[in-house]
Motif scaffolding. Structure first.
Motif, PDB file in Angstrom:
ATOM      1  N   HIS A  40       0.837  -1.200   0.000  1.00  0.00           N
ATOM      2  CA  HIS A  40       0.000   0.000   0.000  1.00  0.00           C
ATOM      3  C   HIS A  40       0.875   1.255   0.000  1.00  0.00           C
ATOM      4  O   HIS A  40       1.697   1.458   0.894  1.00  0.00           O
ATOM      5  CB  HIS A  40      -0.922   0.023   1.218  1.00  0.00           C
ATOM      6  N   ARG A  41       0.730   2.088  -1.025  1.00  0.00           N
ATOM      7  CA  ARG A  41       1.480   3.336  -1.178  1.00  0.00           C
ATOM      8  C   ARG A  41       2.989   3.113  -1.146  1.00  0.00           C
ATOM      9  O   ARG A  41       3.752   3.956  -0.636  1.00  0.00           O
ATOM     10  CB  ARG A  41       1.060   4.356  -0.117  1.00  0.00           C
ATOM     11  N   THR A  42       3.409   1.987  -1.675  1.00  0.00           N
ATOM     12  CA  THR A  42       4.825   1.603  -1.651  1.00  0.00           C
ATOM     13  C   THR A  42       5.193   0.997  -2.996  1.00  0.00           C
ATOM     14  O   THR A  42       4.413   0.225  -3.563  1.00  0.00           O
ATOM     15  CB  THR A  42       5.078   0.572  -0.524  1.00  0.00           C
ATOM     16  N   ASP A  43       6.366   1.310  -3.512  1.00  0.00           N
ATOM     17  CA  ASP A  43       6.789   0.711  -4.779  1.00  0.00           C
ATOM     18  C   ASP A  43       7.184  -0.748  -4.565  1.00  0.00           C
ATOM     19  O   ASP A  43       7.452  -1.179  -3.436  1.00  0.00           O
ATOM     20  CB  ASP A  43       7.949   1.504  -5.396  1.00  0.00           C
ATOM     21  N   TYR A  44       7.248  -1.500  -5.682  1.00  0.00           N
ATOM     22  CA  TYR A  44       7.452  -2.938  -5.588  1.00  0.00           C
ATOM     23  C   TYR A  44       8.803  -3.288  -4.956  1.00  0.00           C
ATOM     24  O   TYR A  44       8.892  -4.217  -4.143  1.00  0.00           O
ATOM     25  CB  TYR A  44       7.347  -3.586  -6.968  1.00  0.00           C
ATOM     26  N   LEU A 144     -12.048  -8.154  -9.483  1.00  0.00           N
ATOM     27  CA  LEU A 144     -11.143  -7.181 -10.090  1.00  0.00           C
ATOM     28  C   LEU A 144     -10.498  -6.285  -9.037  1.00  0.00           C
ATOM     29  O   LEU A 144     -11.190  -5.497  -8.387  1.00  0.00           O
ATOM     30  CB  LEU A 144     -11.905  -6.306 -11.093  1.00  0.00           C
ATOM     31  N   PRO A 145      -9.173  -6.372  -8.861  1.00  0.00           N
ATOM     32  CA  PRO A 145      -8.495  -5.431  -7.969  1.00  0.00           C
ATOM     33  C   PRO A 145      -8.282  -4.087  -8.666  1.00  0.00           C
ATOM     34  O   PRO A 145      -7.787  -4.034  -9.790  1.00  0.00           O
ATOM     35  CB  PRO A 145      -7.151  -6.118  -7.679  1.00  0.00           C
ATOM     36  N   VAL A 146      -8.693  -3.011  -8.011  1.00  0.00           N
ATOM     37  CA  VAL A 146      -8.531  -1.665  -8.553  1.00  0.00           C
ATOM     38  C   VAL A 146      -7.541  -0.915  -7.666  1.00  0.00           C
ATOM     39  O   VAL A 146      -7.901  -0.436  -6.594  1.00  0.00           O
ATOM     40  CB  VAL A 146      -9.877  -0.917  -8.620  1.00  0.00           C
ATOM     41  N   ASP A 147      -6.296  -0.843  -8.102  1.00  0.00           N
ATOM     42  CA  ASP A 147      -5.295  -0.092  -7.353  1.00  0.00           C
ATOM     43  C   ASP A 147      -5.300   1.363  -7.813  1.00  0.00           C
ATOM     44  O   ASP A 147      -6.144   1.782  -8.609  1.00  0.00           O
ATOM     45  CB  ASP A 147      -3.912  -0.732  -7.490  1.00  0.00           C
ATOM     46  N   THR A 148      -4.369   2.157  -7.322  1.00  0.00           N
ATOM     47  CA  THR A 148      -4.370   3.583  -7.646  1.00  0.00           C
ATOM     48  C   THR A 148      -4.164   3.832  -9.140  1.00  0.00           C
ATOM     49  O   THR A 148      -4.736   4.779  -9.697  1.00  0.00           O
ATOM     50  CB  THR A 148      -3.281   4.328  -6.857  1.00  0.00           C
ATOM     51  N   HIS A 149      -3.349   3.007  -9.794  1.00  0.00           N
ATOM     52  CA  HIS A 149      -3.103   3.185 -11.225  1.00  0.00           C
ATOM     53  C   HIS A 149      -4.353   2.863 -12.046  1.00  0.00           C
ATOM     54  O   HIS A 149      -4.740   3.624 -12.937  1.00  0.00           O
ATOM     55  CB  HIS A 149      -1.936   2.304 -11.680  1.00  0.00           C
ATOM     56  N   VAL A 150      -4.966   1.733 -11.764  1.00  0.00           N
ATOM     57  CA  VAL A 150      -6.189   1.339 -12.481  1.00  0.00           C
ATOM     58  C   VAL A 150      -7.280   2.384 -12.263  1.00  0.00           C
ATOM     59  O   VAL A 150      -7.982   2.777 -13.206  1.00  0.00           O
ATOM     60  CB  VAL A 150      -6.668  -0.052 -12.014  1.00  0.00           C
ATOM     61  N   PRO A 161     -16.802   7.852 -13.759  1.00  0.00           N
ATOM     62  CA  PRO A 161     -16.843   9.287 -13.449  1.00  0.00           C
ATOM     63  C   PRO A 161     -15.639   9.749 -12.634  1.00  0.00           C
ATOM     64  O   PRO A 161     -15.061   8.973 -11.859  1.00  0.00           O
ATOM     65  CB  PRO A 161     -18.142   9.438 -12.653  1.00  0.00           C
ATOM     66  N   ALA A 162     -15.278  11.003 -12.789  1.00  0.00           N
ATOM     67  CA  ALA A 162     -14.052  11.543 -12.198  1.00  0.00           C
ATOM     68  C   ALA A 162     -14.005  11.419 -10.678  1.00  0.00           C
ATOM     69  O   ALA A 162     -12.934  11.252 -10.107  1.00  0.00           O
ATOM     70  CB  ALA A 162     -13.881  12.997 -12.607  1.00  0.00           C
ATOM     71  N   LYS A 163     -15.137  11.501 -10.010  1.00  0.00           N
ATOM     72  CA  LYS A 163     -15.132  11.481  -8.549  1.00  0.00           C
ATOM     73  C   LYS A 163     -15.528  10.126  -7.966  1.00  0.00           C
ATOM     74  O   LYS A 163     -15.863  10.025  -6.785  1.00  0.00           O
ATOM     75  CB  LYS A 163     -16.063  12.581  -8.016  1.00  0.00           C
ATOM     76  N   THR A 164     -15.451   9.083  -8.777  1.00  0.00           N
ATOM     77  CA  THR A 164     -15.787   7.741  -8.302  1.00  0.00           C
ATOM     78  C   THR A 164     -14.781   7.278  -7.249  1.00  0.00           C
ATOM     79  O   THR A 164     -13.574   7.355  -7.467  1.00  0.00           O
ATOM     80  CB  THR A 164     -15.788   6.740  -9.470  1.00  0.00           C
ATOM     81  N   SER A 165     -15.254   6.799  -6.125  1.00  0.00           N
ATOM     82  CA  SER A 165     -14.360   6.267  -5.093  1.00  0.00           C
ATOM     83  C   SER A 165     -13.730   4.972  -5.574  1.00  0.00           C
ATOM     84  O   SER A 165     -14.251   4.304  -6.477  1.00  0.00           O
ATOM     85  CB  SER A 165     -15.131   6.002  -3.804  1.00  0.00           C
ATOM     86  N   ALA A 166     -12.624   4.600  -4.944  1.00  0.00           N
ATOM     87  CA  ALA A 166     -11.956   3.354  -5.313  1.00  0.00           C
ATOM     88  C   ALA A 166     -12.864   2.155  -5.061  1.00  0.00           C
ATOM     89  O   ALA A 166     -12.906   1.214  -5.867  1.00  0.00           O
ATOM     90  CB  ALA A 166     -10.659   3.213  -4.528  1.00  0.00           C
ATOM     91  N   GLU A 167     -13.611   2.189  -3.965  1.00  0.00           N
ATOM     92  CA  GLU A 167     -14.506   1.068  -3.665  1.00  0.00           C
ATOM     93  C   GLU A 167     -15.613   0.944  -4.708  1.00  0.00           C
ATOM     94  O   GLU A 167     -15.922  -0.157  -5.182  1.00  0.00           O
ATOM     95  CB  GLU A 167     -15.109   1.233  -2.269  1.00  0.00           C
ATOM     96  N   PHE A 192      -2.522  -1.051 -14.852  1.00  0.00           N
ATOM     97  CA  PHE A 192      -1.466  -0.826 -13.872  1.00  0.00           C
ATOM     98  C   PHE A 192      -0.195  -0.352 -14.576  1.00  0.00           C
ATOM     99  O   PHE A 192       0.405   0.663 -14.183  1.00  0.00           O
ATOM    100  CB  PHE A 192      -1.192  -2.111 -13.085  1.00  0.00           C
ATOM    101  N   TRP A 193       0.220  -1.079 -15.608  1.00  0.00           N
ATOM    102  CA  TRP A 193       1.440  -0.698 -16.320  1.00  0.00           C
ATOM    103  C   TRP A 193       1.294   0.653 -17.003  1.00  0.00           C
ATOM    104  O   TRP A 193       2.217   1.460 -16.990  1.00  0.00           O
ATOM    105  CB  TRP A 193       1.800  -1.775 -17.348  1.00  0.00           C
ATOM    106  N   HIS A 194       0.137   0.906 -17.589  1.00  0.00           N
ATOM    107  CA  HIS A 194      -0.071   2.176 -18.282  1.00  0.00           C
ATOM    108  C   HIS A 194      -0.041   3.344 -17.285  1.00  0.00           C
ATOM    109  O   HIS A 194       0.542   4.397 -17.574  1.00  0.00           O
ATOM    110  CB  HIS A 194      -1.415   2.162 -19.027  1.00  0.00           C
TER     111      HIS A 194
END
Length: 224
Positions: A40-44, A144-150, A161-167, A192-194
């Protein structure tokens, strides 16, 4: 272009670049769970260094569970917010071992995706992204996992929509995609890669983006 059309075209373009992906993981499900909490909030690279230090120091899940909290926090210091993640890891291990009698979450493969998600989300520090990632990567469940990149790429393109929460994004995106683990895994990895390489948070490389022709963010930013 509708959100569904944008999603389908994005996958077509990104698959041509990155290739189709097959859901799977070389890690055990419990390793995946703990590593994802660390991520979480950390690079690989930092996540892996934190996990490797923790495991080399203690060598078993039971030893990690029983170690002094301060020592666990020190071991996982390469990951961000170790003072938060240390208690999450130890308490999750306590709950799993107490309820199951073993340091394993492999029993989840016998549950429905809905039941498995609910069970995992009872653990401290485990939200929909972490739970979905474990179930898709390790048990090939259609989630489907939705991380910050996705999340970011989906918003900028105008798929959600722009203000959609991650959940909420987990629900909306899953509704648009086939319930095929490999398709869901490909979508996750491609976005994720994009997001990691092109559609970055601070300085998106819009000039190099292969999705710019139908990207809402690009057109709002560069239109005259």
């Amino acid at each position: 272009m509708s959100p569904e059309e944008k999603l389908a075209l994005s996958q077509q373009v990104l698959t041509a670049i990155y290739g189709p992906q097959r859901a799977g993981s070389s890690k055990t499900a419990l390793h995946q769970l703990i590593a994802t909490i660390l991520s979480h909030r950390t690079d690989y690279a930092s996540e892996k260094r934190a996990f490797d230090t923790l495991w080399s120091r203690y060598g078993s899940w039971e030893a990690i569970r029983d170690a002094p909290l301060a020592d666990v926090i020190e071991a996982i210091a390469p990951a961000r917010f170790p003072e938060v993640k240390g208690p999450y890891i130890q308490e999750s291990l306590r709950q799993i071992i107490a309820e199951r009698g073993d340091a394993s979450v492999d029993f989840l493969k016998e549950l429905s995706p809905e039941e498995a998600l609910l069970w995992l989300k009872r653990l401290p520090g485990v939200g929909p992204k972490t739970a979905s990632l474990v179930l898709l990567f390790n048990f090939r469940m259609p989630v489907l996992p939705v991380d910050t990149h996705v999340h970011r790429v989906s918003q900028r393109l105008g798929i959600i929509p722009a203000k959609t929460s991650a959940e909420r994004a987990h629900v909306l995106l899953l509704e648009m995609l086939p319930k095929d683990p490999d398709v869901l895994f490909s979508f996750h990895k491609h976005f994720f890669w994009h997001g990691q390489r092109i559609c970055t948070f601070l300085a998106p490389r819009c000039e190099a983006c292969v999705l710019q022709s139908f990207c809402a963010y690009y057109h709002s930013r560069y239109s005259l």
